[in-house]
Design a protein around this motif. Structure first.
Motif, mmCIF file in Angstrom:
data_model
loop_
_atom_site.group_PDB
_atom_site.id
_atom_site.type_symbol
_atom_site.label_atom_id
_atom_site.label_comp_id
_atom_site.label_asym_id
_atom_site.label_seq_id
_atom_site.Cartn_x
_atom_site.Cartn_y
_atom_site.Cartn_z
ATOM 1 N N TYR A 50 31.518 53.732 37.337
ATOM 2 C CA TYR A 50 32.205 52.909 38.341
ATOM 3 C C TYR A 50 33.519 52.338 37.810
ATOM 4 C CZ TYR A 50 28.054 53.217 41.274
ATOM 5 O OH TYR A 50 27.021 53.672 42.046
ATOM 6 N N GLU A 91 31.382 49.386 41.820
ATOM 7 C CA GLU A 91 30.353 49.924 42.724
ATOM 8 C C GLU A 91 30.538 49.380 44.138
ATOM 9 O OE1 GLU A 91 25.468 49.945 43.193
ATOM 10 O OE2 GLU A 91 26.379 49.021 41.425
ATOM 11 N N GLU A 95 31.455 51.437 47.524
ATOM 12 C CA GLU A 95 30.534 51.366 48.666
ATOM 13 C C GLU A 95 31.255 50.930 49.930
ATOM 14 O OE1 GLU A 95 27.302 48.709 47.818
ATOM 15 O OE2 GLU A 95 26.374 50.103 46.401
ATOM 16 N N LYS A 96 32.171 49.968 49.786
ATOM 17 C CA LYS A 96 32.898 49.428 50.940
ATOM 18 C C LYS A 96 34.165 50.216 51.249
ATOM 19 C CE LYS A 96 31.073 44.822 50.382
ATOM 20 N NZ LYS A 96 31.335 43.410 50.562
ATOM 21 N N LYS A 97 34.379 51.304 50.478
ATOM 22 C CA LYS A 97 35.532 52.187 50.668
ATOM 23 C C LYS A 97 36.868 51.436 50.647
ATOM 24 C CE LYS A 97 32.928 55.567 53.428
ATOM 25 N NZ LYS A 97 31.831 55.657 52.604
#
Length: 142
Positions: A50, A91, A95-97
């Protein structure tokens, strides 16, 4: 003189065994984090993944903010804490782009990556930075 020397040797032996036990404990914890999970990667492998994936998303201000947040951690553990927190932030960003790392993502990742027992110090640090904790309260309650 002979008994004093014997007491010294016994005392020194106990101190050395104690220090070796403490060091062994921390080395064993690091070893456990290096063990691969079901997916074939360890906790540390994922943190490094990440961090590598998001390293170009960090600005100077965000890096400085993370350093400020990690500064209360004792210097001996600061690198480990920084890696764990930066990995969680990365990360969350993926995940939230997100296109960039923002202060909100940093705070959210910092709260999630910090053990619950340290949340009191975390809240104090965020209060000192004049950051409103209300939006992040659900994260503290998890």
């Amino acid at each position: 003189m002979n008994t004093a020397f014997s007491i010294f040797i016994v005392g020194w032996t106990l101190i050395m065994v104690g220090l070796l036990a403490i060091g062994g404990y921390f080395m064993f914890r690091k070893f456990l984090k290096r063990l691969p999970k079901e997916d074939g990667k360890s906790i540390i492998d994922w943190e490094e993944y990440y961090i590598e994936k998001t390293k170009n998303m960090w600005g100077k201000e965000e890096k400085a903010f993370l350093e400020e947040l990690v500064s209360p951690v004792p210097e001996l553990f600061r690198d480990i804490a920084r890696q764990k927190i930066a990995g969680k932030i990365g990360e969350l960003a993926l995940e939230k782009k997100k296109k960039t790392i923002t202060q909100d993502i940093i705070i959210e990742g910092y709260i999630i990556a910090t053990p619950k027992r340290d949340h009191k110090f975390l809240k104090k640090t965020l209060d000192e930075k004049n950051i409103d904790l209300k939006p992040y309260q659900p994260l503290f309650d998890q």
